[in-house]
Design a protein around this motif. Structure first.
Motif, short mmCIF file in Angstrom:
data_model
loop_
_atom_site.label_atom_id
_atom_site.label_comp_id
_atom_site.label_asym_id
_atom_site.label_seq_id
_atom_site.Cartn_x
_atom_site.Cartn_y
_atom_site.Cartn_z
N ILE A 30 0.84 -1.20 0.00
CA ILE A 30 0.00 0.00 0.00
C ILE A 30 0.88 1.25 0.00
O ILE A 30 0.60 2.22 -0.72
N ALA A 31 1.96 1.23 0.78
CA ALA A 31 2.89 2.38 0.84
C ALA A 31 3.47 2.66 -0.54
O ALA A 31 3.57 3.82 -0.96
N GLU A 32 3.83 1.62 -1.26
CA GLU A 32 4.37 1.79 -2.62
C GLU A 32 3.32 2.42 -3.54
O GLU A 32 3.64 3.28 -4.36
N MET A 33 2.07 1.99 -3.39
CA MET A 33 1.00 2.56 -4.22
C MET A 33 0.80 4.04 -3.88
O MET A 33 0.58 4.85 -4.77
N ILE A 34 0.90 4.38 -2.59
CA ILE A 34 0.76 5.78 -2.18
C ILE A 34 1.89 6.62 -2.79
O ILE A 34 1.65 7.71 -3.29
N GLU A 35 3.11 6.09 -2.74
CA GLU A 35 4.25 6.81 -3.32
C GLU A 35 4.05 7.07 -4.80
O GLU A 35 4.41 8.12 -5.32
N GLU A 36 3.44 6.11 -5.49
CA GLU A 36 3.27 6.24 -6.92
C GLU A 36 2.02 7.04 -7.31
O GLU A 36 2.07 7.90 -8.18
N PHE A 37 0.89 6.75 -6.65
CA PHE A 37 -0.39 7.33 -7.08
C PHE A 37 -0.95 8.39 -6.13
O PHE A 37 -1.98 8.99 -6.43
N GLY A 38 -0.31 8.59 -4.97
CA GLY A 38 -0.83 9.53 -3.99
C GLY A 38 -1.69 8.82 -2.97
O GLY A 38 -2.07 7.66 -3.16
N PRO A 39 -1.99 9.50 -1.87
CA PRO A 39 -2.67 8.84 -0.75
C PRO A 39 -4.17 8.62 -0.92
O PRO A 39 -4.78 7.91 -0.14
N ALA A 40 -4.79 9.18 -1.94
CA ALA A 40 -6.24 9.05 -2.11
C ALA A 40 -6.60 7.75 -2.82
O ALA A 40 -7.30 7.75 -3.83
N LEU A 41 -6.12 6.63 -2.30
CA LEU A 41 -6.38 5.34 -2.95
C LEU A 41 -7.81 4.87 -2.71
O LEU A 41 -8.40 4.21 -3.55
N GLY A 42 -8.35 5.18 -1.54
CA GLY A 42 -9.70 4.74 -1.19
C GLY A 42 -9.72 3.29 -0.75
O GLY A 42 -8.70 2.61 -0.70
N ALA A 43 -10.92 2.81 -0.43
CA ALA A 43 -11.09 1.44 0.06
C ALA A 43 -10.62 0.46 -1.01
O ALA A 43 -10.77 0.74 -2.19
N PRO A 44 -10.06 -0.66 -0.64
CA PRO A 44 -9.85 -1.14 0.74
C PRO A 44 -8.51 -0.70 1.33
O PRO A 44 -8.14 -1.18 2.39
N TYR A 45 -7.79 0.21 0.68
CA TYR A 45 -6.42 0.54 1.12
C TYR A 45 -6.34 1.67 2.13
O TYR A 45 -5.62 1.57 3.11
N THR A 46 -7.03 2.76 1.85
CA THR A 46 -6.98 3.91 2.76
C THR A 46 -8.39 4.38 3.05
O THR A 46 -9.33 4.10 2.30
N LYS A 47 -8.52 5.11 4.17
CA LYS A 47 -9.83 5.62 4.56
C LYS A 47 -9.64 6.97 5.24
O LYS A 47 -8.77 7.10 6.10
N PRO A 48 -10.43 7.98 4.86
CA PRO A 48 -10.34 9.26 5.54
C PRO A 48 -10.98 9.18 6.92
O PRO A 48 -11.98 8.51 7.11
N PHE A 49 -10.37 9.85 7.89
CA PHE A 49 -10.90 9.88 9.26
C PHE A 49 -11.39 11.28 9.62
O PHE A 49 -11.77 11.53 10.74
N GLY A 50 -11.31 12.19 8.67
CA GLY A 50 -11.77 13.56 8.93
C GLY A 50 -10.67 14.46 9.46
O GLY A 50 -9.73 13.99 10.09
N GLU A 51 -10.79 15.75 9.18
CA GLU A 51 -9.86 16.77 9.67
C GLU A 51 -8.41 16.50 9.26
O GLU A 51 -7.49 16.75 10.03
#
Length: 107
Positions: A30-51
């Motif tokens: 997932i970290a590699e995908m974030i480095e390549e595509f940015g952190p807005a991967l969405g489910a099931p990899y990342t989830k916003p928690f607000g603020e």
């Protein structure tokens, strides 16, 4: 690589990299995908928690790991807190610690 992932401090890096093997492998993927595509991967990899707080949702045969992160100026993602999830709901104390560190990073 467009994005850079850093850790809040050495303790967080150590906690994250000491995840059980299967969870760690998924986290690194997932970290590699974030480095390549940015952190807005969405489910099931990342989830916003607000603020401005987000979580990486790493799974392995050993269970579930969570890493809270935020984004700062430029394209830097900071891992604020990591832990192994032991219950269905994310414990308040884990969220509160991540929020406290988020405030420190943003100030």
């Amino acid at each position: 690589m467009n994005w850079q992932i850093t850790f809040y401090n050495n303790k967080v890096e150590k906690e994250t990299l000491s995840f059980p093997k299967g969870i760690l492998a998924n986290f690194l993927h997932i970290a590699e995908m974030i480095e390549e595509f940015g952190p807005a991967l969405g489910a099931p990899y990342t989830k916003p928690f607000g603020e401005g707080l987000f979580e990486i949702r790493a799974k392995g045969k050993e269970g579930i790991g969570r890493s809270f992160f935020c984004m700062v100026k430029g394209k830097e993602v900071i891992i604020l807190h990591s832990f192994i999830k032991k219950s269905q709901k994310t414990p308040k104390k884990e969220i509160n610690l991540a929020r406290k560190r988020l405030k420190e990073v943003k100030s």
